[in-house]
Design a protein around this motif. Structure first.
Motif, short mmCIF file in Angstrom:
data_model
loop_
_atom_site.label_atom_id
_atom_site.label_comp_id
_atom_site.label_asym_id
_atom_site.label_seq_id
_atom_site.Cartn_x
_atom_site.Cartn_y
_atom_site.Cartn_z
N ALA A 1 -11.39 -40.84 4.01
CA ALA A 1 -11.16 -40.55 2.59
C ALA A 1 -10.00 -39.57 2.42
N LEU A 2 -9.91 -38.56 3.28
CA LEU A 2 -8.82 -37.59 3.18
C LEU A 2 -7.47 -38.26 3.44
N ILE A 3 -7.44 -39.21 4.38
CA ILE A 3 -6.19 -39.91 4.68
C ILE A 3 -5.76 -40.76 3.48
N VAL A 4 -6.71 -41.43 2.85
CA VAL A 4 -6.38 -42.24 1.67
C VAL A 4 -5.83 -41.36 0.56
N ILE A 5 -6.48 -40.23 0.32
CA ILE A 5 -6.01 -39.30 -0.71
C ILE A 5 -4.62 -38.77 -0.36
N ALA A 6 -4.39 -38.49 0.93
CA ALA A 6 -3.09 -37.99 1.36
C ALA A 6 -2.00 -39.04 1.15
N ILE A 7 -2.33 -40.32 1.38
CA ILE A 7 -1.34 -41.38 1.16
C ILE A 7 -0.97 -41.47 -0.31
N PHE A 8 -1.97 -41.41 -1.19
CA PHE A 8 -1.69 -41.44 -2.62
C PHE A 8 -0.83 -40.23 -3.03
N PHE A 9 -1.17 -39.09 -2.51
CA PHE A 9 -0.42 -37.87 -2.84
C PHE A 9 1.03 -37.98 -2.36
N ALA A 10 1.22 -38.50 -1.14
CA ALA A 10 2.57 -38.65 -0.60
C ALA A 10 3.39 -39.63 -1.42
N LEU A 11 2.77 -40.74 -1.83
CA LEU A 11 3.48 -41.71 -2.66
C LEU A 11 3.90 -41.08 -3.99
N ALA A 12 3.01 -40.28 -4.59
CA ALA A 12 3.32 -39.66 -5.87
C ALA A 12 4.45 -38.65 -5.73
N VAL A 13 4.39 -37.82 -4.69
CA VAL A 13 5.42 -36.79 -4.49
C VAL A 13 6.78 -37.44 -4.22
N LEU A 14 6.80 -38.44 -3.34
CA LEU A 14 8.08 -39.09 -3.02
C LEU A 14 8.64 -39.83 -4.23
N THR A 15 7.77 -40.43 -5.03
CA THR A 15 8.25 -41.10 -6.25
C THR A 15 8.88 -40.10 -7.21
N ALA A 16 8.24 -38.95 -7.37
CA ALA A 16 8.79 -37.91 -8.25
C ALA A 16 10.14 -37.41 -7.74
N VAL A 17 10.28 -37.29 -6.43
CA VAL A 17 11.55 -36.83 -5.85
C VAL A 17 12.65 -37.87 -6.09
N VAL A 18 12.33 -39.14 -5.90
CA VAL A 18 13.34 -40.18 -6.08
C VAL A 18 13.75 -40.29 -7.54
N VAL A 19 12.76 -40.30 -8.46
CA VAL A 19 13.07 -40.44 -9.88
C VAL A 19 13.87 -39.23 -10.39
N GLY A 20 13.53 -38.05 -9.89
CA GLY A 20 14.19 -36.84 -10.37
C GLY A 20 15.47 -36.51 -9.63
N PRO A 21 15.41 -35.68 -8.59
CA PRO A 21 16.63 -35.21 -7.93
C PRO A 21 17.47 -36.33 -7.31
N PHE A 22 16.84 -37.29 -6.65
CA PHE A 22 17.63 -38.31 -5.95
C PHE A 22 18.44 -39.16 -6.92
#
Length: 325
Positions: free
Chosen positions: A122-143
């Motif tokens: 369960a922690l790994i699944v939550i971590a994957i969702f969190f990583a996808l959200a953070v990377l998406t925010a980075v790409v949409v914003g600064p990148f």
């Protein structure tokens, strides 16, 4: 005269009898034809509604374990031959209902996540969702901002104008939910996966509603953007409701992509494969999931970026009109 009359009567009676027999024969032939026509319909009903048959295997040694824990009847029941016999299909359905089938465990996944305790899964699944959200925010914003400044003026805007093409791919993906439905059902997480997955509804239900949503959202994004472009090509400003269609379609596809992400994660954590579309005789390497994760981040970023830019442009237009008034 009496003999002639009796002969006429006999001939008339025999003619009537022949016509009756011919009529009965025609009725019998029509009845047989109707039964022959009804048999495939019964078989089709049994195949599509009752879904009898065998459990679709992932490979020679692996089987899909999508099982309804409440009824004990596999969701992945399918007929191995189409059209199946209506009688055989009904018998298979009765056998499936009367004798529950136990779930077949998948072999260990290359990631090894399915061998961990459920709290760690369960922690790994939550971590994957969190990583996808953070990377998406980075790409949409600064990148995207850095990329827009680095490219020659107007290039990024022209590239962004092509983003609605993604809608066509979503339309094709949505149709494939019905064309190869078994493949998508095979990667739906069974009840109890990761220790917390208990979403109501069968795999078939979730595959079908998500397919319809992908077709609808893809049509709104792709065809809506085409309609807006055609109107402007002819020098006419499209109405606000038409301009909003591709924008909100992109938002809907953004949310839908998040909604179907658990199926992708299930492929990574438990080694599930799409029957008939992925190599069932060997596991999917981890590198494939890494590449797909990167592409998903880019996809989410494009969808949100398109919605955000369209919404900002709409607000700017309204502000300009208000200032002019």
């Amino acid at each position: 005269a009496p003999i002639a009359a009796s002969s006429h009567v006999a001939v008339g009676a025999s003619a009537v009898g022949l016509r009756r027999r011919a009529r009965v024969g025609r009725v019998a032939r029509r009845g047989i034809a109707l039964l022959a026509m009804a048999a495939p319909l019964c078989a089709t009903f049994t195949t599509f509604v009752a879904r009898p048959g065998r459990v679709v295997p992932r490979s020679a040694e692996q089987s899909v374990n999508n099982v309804d824990s409440s009824a004990g009847v596999p969701f992945m029941l399918r007929s191995s031959v189409f059209p199946a016999s209506g009688i055989a299909g009904s018998a298979a359905l009765f056998a499936a209902i009367s004798s529950p089938v136990a779930a077949t465990e998948l072999p260990p996944a290359p990631s090894g996540v399915d061998m961990m305790p459920e709290p760690e899964q369960a922690l790994i699944v939550i971590a994957i969702f969190f990583a996808l959200a953070v990377l998406t925010a980075v790409v949409v914003g600064p990148f995207f901002r850095v990329l827009e400044k680095a490219l020659p003026e107007g290039w990024f805007a022209n590239w962004r104008a092509t983003w609605p093409i993604l809608g066509a791919f979503y339309m094709v993906a949505g149709v494939s939910h019905f064309a190869v439905e078994q493949a998508f059902e095979a990667i739906y997480p069974p009840q109890g996966t990761w220790g917390f997955w208990y979403l109501p509804g069968s795999p078939q239900f979730h595959v079908e509603w998500s397919g319809i949503a992908e077709v609808a959202g893809g049509s709104g994004l792709f065809l809506g953007a085409i309609a807006v472009g055609v109107a402007r090509f002819f020098g006419k400003e499209p109405p606000a409701w038409l301009r909003a269609i591709p924008s909100f379609a992109a938002l809907g596809l953004f949310l839908l992509t998040w909604a179907v992400t658990p199926a992708n994660i299930y492929m990574y954590t438990h080694g599930a494969q799409m029957v008939g579309l992925t190599p069932g005789d060997q596991p999917i390497p981890i590198e494939f999931h890494v590449v797909r994760g990167v592409l998903q981040v880019l996809l989410l970023s494009v969808l949100w970026g398109y919605y955000n830019s369209a919404s900002s442009a709409e607000k700017d237009d309204k502000g300009t009109v208000s200032a002019a008034e």
